[in-house]
Design an enzyme around this catalytic site. Structure first.
Site, short mmCIF file in Angstrom:
data_model
loop_
_atom_site.label_atom_id
_atom_site.label_comp_id
_atom_site.label_asym_id
_atom_site.label_seq_id
_atom_site.Cartn_x
_atom_site.Cartn_y
_atom_site.Cartn_z
N GLY A 161 0.95 -1.17 0.05
CA GLY A 161 -0.06 -0.04 0.10
C GLY A 161 0.76 1.24 -0.09
N SER A 167 1.27 3.36 -2.44
CA SER A 167 0.88 4.20 -3.67
C SER A 167 0.41 5.44 -3.06
CB SER A 167 -0.13 3.47 -4.38
OG SER A 167 -1.01 2.89 -3.80
N ARG A 168 -0.11 5.52 -2.08
CA ARG A 168 -0.62 6.87 -1.56
C ARG A 168 -0.75 6.80 0.09
NH1 ARG A 168 -6.44 5.51 -1.81
NH2 ARG A 168 -6.56 3.44 -2.60
N ASN A 170 1.32 -2.33 5.49
CA ASN A 170 0.60 -1.11 5.65
C ASN A 170 -0.80 -1.22 4.76
OD1 ASN A 170 -0.11 1.81 5.70
ND2 ASN A 170 0.09 1.47 3.55
N TYR A 209 -14.08 -3.86 10.48
CA TYR A 209 -12.84 -3.23 10.30
C TYR A 209 -12.12 -3.33 11.68
CZ TYR A 209 -9.26 0.54 9.74
OH TYR A 209 -8.17 1.10 9.72
N ALA A 266 -12.48 -5.48 13.86
CA ALA A 266 -12.19 -6.97 14.17
C ALA A 266 -10.95 -7.46 13.37
CB ALA A 266 -13.24 -7.85 13.60
N THR A 267 -10.83 -6.71 12.29
CA THR A 267 -9.52 -7.21 11.43
C THR A 267 -8.28 -6.46 12.06
OG1 THR A 267 -9.99 -5.33 9.78
CG2 THR A 267 -10.81 -7.37 9.00
N ILE A 317 -6.22 9.96 10.66
CA ILE A 317 -4.97 10.36 9.60
C ILE A 317 -5.84 10.87 8.41
CG2 ILE A 317 -2.92 9.77 8.76
CD1 ILE A 317 -2.78 9.68 11.90
#
Ligand code: NDP
Length: 245
Positions: free
Chosen positions: A10, A12-13, A88, A153, A155-156, A186
């Site tokens: 991740g 790229s941005r 990430n 989200y 939970a992950t 963020i």
């Protein structure tokens, strides 16, 4: 002496791009992983290359074990080794728990947890062969305390914390440290799903009274990858402006 090298999923941005830049600034060769956004990955690449290090971008859907493996193979091909892995890449989707589908469940678990698992699986033998390494996983404060309308989200991201702790115990004898950064709110594309009022409310609820920047998180990630953190493993570092204390 060869530069150290880092793989950032991740990259790229957002937070991943800020990580790519801080590592490049400190002389690391950087492999920028991405999923769909080639243009953004190339922008990261151009900015990181400006520091005079070797950089490459590679498209790999890390929710798939084979693609995660190809990402690590690409890094080995480019740099000959992987000193640091930053897990990430992640996705978020706000929804009432009762609206979450089986497909959502599978997509989010395979990306946010599977991605960390599969990419780490691929790099571990290389790090063991090299005598050690550093893995930094990106969780979230919602993985620490849970968020309404983000049950899946949360939970992950809680799973990423558990995975970090278990990995740190399993890999410590191989001199591989595994730590986790848990960001607060963020300023990235991930939060564009929230309207202006919600973002303002989140800012006000943050004791430091601002939304974090990707470089706030990248600084903590870089610290955990540095020699200054050699004796730190299994840790969760909160970068949330005091939102969760
Ligand atoms: P962004 O949405 O800005 O970027 C997500 C990145 O992940 C992109 O580079 C994207 O690639 C990549 N990605 C998504 N799915 C996959 C996949 N299946 N395979 C490979 N790459 C993928 O997110 P952020 O920068 O905000 O978030 C980065 C991490 O930080 C995430 O794990 C997130 O959960 C976590 N986090 C973010 C917070 C925030 O407030 N922003 C707070 C707490 C944690 P592409 O560009 O190709 O789509």
């Amino acid at each position: 002496m060869a530069n150290k090298s880092v793989v950032i999923t991740g990259g790229s941005r957002g937070i991943g791009r800020a990580c790519a830049l801080i590592f490049a600034q400190h002389g690391y060769d950087v492999l920028v992983g991405y999923n769909r956004n080639k243009t953004a990955a190339e922008e990261t690449l151009a900015a990181a290359s400006g520091y005079g290090v070797k950089c490459a971008a590679f498209c790999a859907d890390i929710s798939k074990k084979d693609e995660a493996r190809r990402l690590i193979s690409k890094a080995l091909y480019e740099f000959g080794k992987v000193d640091v892995l930053v897990n990430n890449a992640g996705i978020a989707r706000a929804a009432l728990m009762t609206d979450v589908t089986e497909q959502d469940f599978s997509d989010m678990f395979f990306t946010n947890v599977g991605g960390v698992f599969f990419t780490s699986q691929a790099v571990i033998p290389e790090m063991i062969g090299a005598g050690g390494g550093k893995i930094i996983n990106i969780s979230s404060m919602w993985g620490q305390v849970g968020a309404s309308c983000e049950t899946l989200y949360s939970a992950t991201k809680a799973a990423v914390i558990g995975l970090t702790k278990a990995m740190s115990k399993e890999l410590a004898p191989s001199n591989i440290t595994v730590n986790c950064v848990a960001p607060g709110v963020i300023d990235t594309e991930m939060n564009t799903c929230y309207d202006k009022d919600t973002m303002e409310e989140l800012r006000v609820r943050t004791p430091l009274e601002r939304i974090g920047s990707p470089s706030d998180v990248a600084g903590a990630v870089y610290f955990l990858a540095s020699n200054a953190a050699d004796f730190i493993t299994g840790e969760v570092v909160s970068v949330n402006g005091g939102f969760v204390i």
